[in-house]
Scaffold this motif. Structure first.
Motif, PDB file in Angstrom:
ATOM      1  N   ARG A 110      14.707  16.566 -67.711  1.00  0.00           N
ATOM      2  CA  ARG A 110      15.371  17.084 -68.862  1.00  0.00           C
ATOM      3  C   ARG A 110      16.937  16.986 -68.684  1.00  0.00           C
ATOM      4  N   SER A 111      17.361  16.431 -69.806  1.00  0.00           N
ATOM      5  CA  SER A 111      18.663  15.848 -69.329  1.00  0.00           C
ATOM      6  C   SER A 111      19.895  17.327 -69.143  1.00  0.00           C
ATOM      7  N   PHE A 112      19.603  18.193 -69.569  1.00  0.00           N
ATOM      8  CA  PHE A 112      20.304  19.418 -69.356  1.00  0.00           C
ATOM      9  C   PHE A 112      20.153  20.037 -67.801  1.00  0.00           C
ATOM     10  N   ASN A 113      19.348  19.509 -67.087  1.00  0.00           N
ATOM     11  CA  ASN A 113      19.020  19.816 -65.745  1.00  0.00           C
ATOM     12  C   ASN A 113      19.996  19.057 -64.664  1.00  0.00           C
ATOM     13  N   PHE A 114      20.270  17.857 -65.191  1.00  0.00           N
ATOM     14  CA  PHE A 114      20.989  16.948 -64.513  1.00  0.00           C
ATOM     15  C   PHE A 114      22.457  17.475 -64.040  1.00  0.00           C
ATOM     16  N   PRO A 115      23.260  17.970 -65.051  1.00  0.00           N
ATOM     17  CA  PRO A 115      24.557  18.448 -64.725  1.00  0.00           C
ATOM     18  C   PRO A 115      24.623  19.400 -63.789  1.00  0.00           C
ATOM     19  N   ARG A 116      23.694  20.307 -63.900  1.00  0.00           N
ATOM     20  CA  ARG A 116      23.350  21.693 -63.092  1.00  0.00           C
ATOM     21  C   ARG A 116      22.964  21.061 -61.531  1.00  0.00           C
ATOM     22  N   ARG A 117      22.083  20.282 -61.508  1.00  0.00           N
ATOM     23  CA  ARG A 117      21.818  19.482 -60.356  1.00  0.00           C
ATOM     24  C   ARG A 117      23.267  19.073 -59.625  1.00  0.00           C
ATOM     25  N   ASN A 118      24.038  18.625 -60.253  1.00  0.00           N
ATOM     26  CA  ASN A 118      25.247  17.961 -59.626  1.00  0.00           C
ATOM     27  C   ASN A 118      26.120  18.909 -59.028  1.00  0.00           C
ATOM     28  N   ARG A 119      25.989  20.178 -59.422  1.00  0.00           N
ATOM     29  CA  ARG A 119      26.688  21.277 -58.584  1.00  0.00           C
ATOM     30  C   ARG A 119      26.367  21.550 -57.208  1.00  0.00           C
ATOM     31  N   ILE A 120      24.973  21.171 -57.080  1.00  0.00           N
ATOM     32  CA  ILE A 120      24.259  21.452 -55.896  1.00  0.00           C
ATOM     33  C   ILE A 120      24.668  20.179 -54.820  1.00  0.00           C
ATOM     34  N   ILE A 121      24.714  18.996 -55.291  1.00  0.00           N
ATOM     35  CA  ILE A 121      25.024  17.811 -54.492  1.00  0.00           C
ATOM     36  C   ILE A 121      26.305  18.073 -54.068  1.00  0.00           C
ATOM     37  N   SER A 122      27.580  18.527 -54.768  1.00  0.00           N
ATOM     38  CA  SER A 122      28.844  18.770 -54.506  1.00  0.00           C
ATOM     39  C   SER A 122      28.872  20.032 -53.732  1.00  0.00           C
ATOM     40  N   GLY A 123      27.979  20.994 -54.000  1.00  0.00           N
ATOM     41  CA  GLY A 123      28.241  22.296 -53.056  1.00  0.00           C
ATOM     42  C   GLY A 123      27.815  22.206 -51.836  1.00  0.00           C
ATOM     43  N   LEU A 124      26.770  21.110 -51.234  1.00  0.00           N
ATOM     44  CA  LEU A 124      26.308  20.982 -50.105  1.00  0.00           C
ATOM     45  C   LEU A 124      27.234  20.118 -49.278  1.00  0.00           C
ATOM     46  N   SER A 125      28.165  19.680 -50.088  1.00  0.00           N
ATOM     47  CA  SER A 125      29.006  18.636 -49.315  1.00  0.00           C
ATOM     48  C   SER A 125      30.491  18.868 -48.894  1.00  0.00           C
ATOM     49  N   LEU A 126      31.053  18.120 -47.864  1.00  0.00           N
ATOM     50  CA  LEU A 126      32.420  18.371 -47.599  1.00  0.00           C
ATOM     51  C   LEU A 126      33.151  17.516 -48.666  1.00  0.00           C
ATOM     52  N   GLY A 127      32.750  16.565 -49.169  1.00  0.00           N
ATOM     53  CA  GLY A 127      33.445  15.905 -50.236  1.00  0.00           C
ATOM     54  C   GLY A 127      32.540  14.916 -51.044  1.00  0.00           C
ATOM     55  N   VAL A 128      33.229  14.656 -51.946  1.00  0.00           N
ATOM     56  CA  VAL A 128      32.182  13.586 -52.821  1.00  0.00           C
ATOM     57  C   VAL A 128      32.987  12.259 -53.205  1.00  0.00           C
ATOM     58  N   LEU A 129      32.068  11.230 -52.948  1.00  0.00           N
ATOM     59  CA  LEU A 129      32.883   9.852 -52.948  1.00  0.00           C
ATOM     60  C   LEU A 129      32.111   9.096 -54.180  1.00  0.00           C
ATOM     61  N   VAL A 130      33.061   8.964 -55.285  1.00  0.00           N
ATOM     62  CA  VAL A 130      32.583   8.168 -56.393  1.00  0.00           C
ATOM     63  C   VAL A 130      32.773   6.737 -56.222  1.00  0.00           C
ATOM     64  N   VAL A 131      31.784   5.778 -56.324  1.00  0.00           N
ATOM     65  CA  VAL A 131      31.883   4.416 -56.101  1.00  0.00           C
ATOM     66  C   VAL A 131      32.144   3.765 -57.566  1.00  0.00           C
ATOM     67  N   GLU A 132      31.302   3.980 -58.466  1.00  0.00           N
ATOM     68  CA  GLU A 132      31.550   3.173 -59.677  1.00  0.00           C
ATOM     69  C   GLU A 132      31.180   4.351 -60.750  1.00  0.00           C
ATOM     70  N   ALA A 133      32.252   4.351 -61.794  1.00  0.00           N
ATOM     71  CA  ALA A 133      31.959   5.571 -62.979  1.00  0.00           C
ATOM     72  C   ALA A 133      32.549   5.136 -63.864  1.00  0.00           C
ATOM     73  N   GLY A 134      31.918   4.949 -65.158  1.00  0.00           N
ATOM     74  CA  GLY A 134      32.530   4.554 -66.509  1.00  0.00           C
ATOM     75  C   GLY A 134      33.421   5.899 -66.861  1.00  0.00           C
ATOM     76  N   ALA A 135      33.992   5.736 -67.986  1.00  0.00           N
ATOM     77  CA  ALA A 135      34.979   6.823 -68.717  1.00  0.00           C
ATOM     78  C   ALA A 135      34.245   8.229 -68.851  1.00  0.00           C
ATOM     79  N   GLN A 136      32.763   8.046 -69.251  1.00  0.00           N
ATOM     80  CA  GLN A 136      32.125   9.286 -69.581  1.00  0.00           C
ATOM     81  C   GLN A 136      30.716   9.310 -68.500  1.00  0.00           C
TER      82      GLN A 136
END
Length: 317
Positions: free
Chosen positions: A156-182
């Protein structure tokens, strides 16, 4: 899952069935031992996590690698190479099992002896996208799958932004490799900054729409990354008794550099990809991956005309 699993309560029957009918499955509750402390201290931690694989890995030092689902071939190669190099430095790689950069990062982490964590936006019994079924199985065996969603939850689309807080919360840092403006990856980067994590971004060409998100992050204070050392020097000391800098010897001192067949066959003059394929006997894909890794390590540079040349000392022969 926050409404279904209150801290310390037994899972509902569907989750309980899942937990009891598989190996290496468990529920981790916010108020109980075993819950990753780095995640417990974010503003909105999950009350419970359903985990499959080695849950102890959630306590290890991690770097998240995220980016576009529609990544370019170069973006996927960069994610793969960065993940592989970071695991060689004693870090785990965390991502979201999505197409594009996420999948490449997981595969890069698993390409050697490294390990990886996949945070799902679905229930723990669902794999999305479906083409990552085999990848998810490998992560179960050599890493860990994590979800805050109940068993049976579809994508469900609304669950993925909430998933993202777990990805960053588990980590020392976040590396963004490629990302469009949105890109949704910018949500992960924003959450990382709010959580006090480091934010890193790899720049791209000014005409590349998949570089715009990374350039925006860099303008806003993210660290520009050209090689793994750019990440390691920003991290606090982590486990295994090594500081980040001592955990990764300089690229020119690594045994892998001295035995790399591409580097050994470069010679003193610029060479093309085709010539390196002919000299090494490797496939185009293998040579391309090695070239990218060597560039990230600062040993090789791309030159005009599709050529490559050394930018470091020759390996011992």
């Amino acid at each position: 899952m926050d409404k279904i699993l209150a801290a310390g309560e037994m899972p509902p029957r569907t989750d309980l069935d899942w937990l009891q009918n598989g190996q290496d499955r468990q529920a981790l509750f916010l108020d109980q031992p075993g819950y990753p402390p780095q995640l417990a201290h974010i503003a909105d931690p999950p009350l419970a996590l359903l985990v499959e694989g080695d849950a102890r890995l959630l306590l290890a030092p991690q770097i998240a690698i995220v980016g576009s689902r529609n990544a370019s071939p170069a973006g996927r190669e960069t994610a793969f190479a960065m993940a592989s190099a970071l695991t060689q430095c004693g870090l785990l790689v965390t991502s979201g099992l999505a197409e594009g950069v996420d999948g490449a990062a997981h595969r890069g982490a698993l390409s050697g002896p490294g390990q990886t964590i996949a945070v799902l936006g679905t229930g723990p019994d669902r794999v999305y996208p479906r083409q990552h079924l085999n990848l998810a199985q490998e992560i179960r065996q050599r890493g860990v799958l994590v979800s805050e969603q109940p068993v049976g939850m579809p994508p469900r689309s609304f669950n993925f932004p909430r998933r993202n807080r777990i990805i960053s919360g588990l980590s020392l840092g976040v590396l963004v490799v490629e990302a469009g403006a949105q890109s949704g990856s910018l949500i992960t980067a924003r959450l990382a900054a709010e959580q006090g994590r480091e934010v890193f971004a790899i720049p791209g060409g000014i005409h590349n729409p998949l570089a715009r998100g990374c350039h925006a992050l860099i303008r806003d204070g993210a660290k520009l990354v050209e090689n793994v050392s750019d990440i390691l020097e920003e991290l606090p000391p982590f486990e295994r008794g090594l500081s980040p800098l001592s955990a990764a010897p300089p690229a020119t001192d690594r045994p892998a550099a001295a035995t790399n067949p591409v580097l050994a066959n470069m010679g003193d003059s610029p060479v093309s990809l085709d010539l390196l394929v002919a000299r090494t006997g490797l496939t185009v894909a293998e040579v391309s991956t090695m070239l990218l890794t060597l560039q990230l390590d600062g040993l090789v540079t791309a030159l005009p005309g599709g050529l490559f040349g050394r930018c470091g000392p020759h390996p011992a022969r």
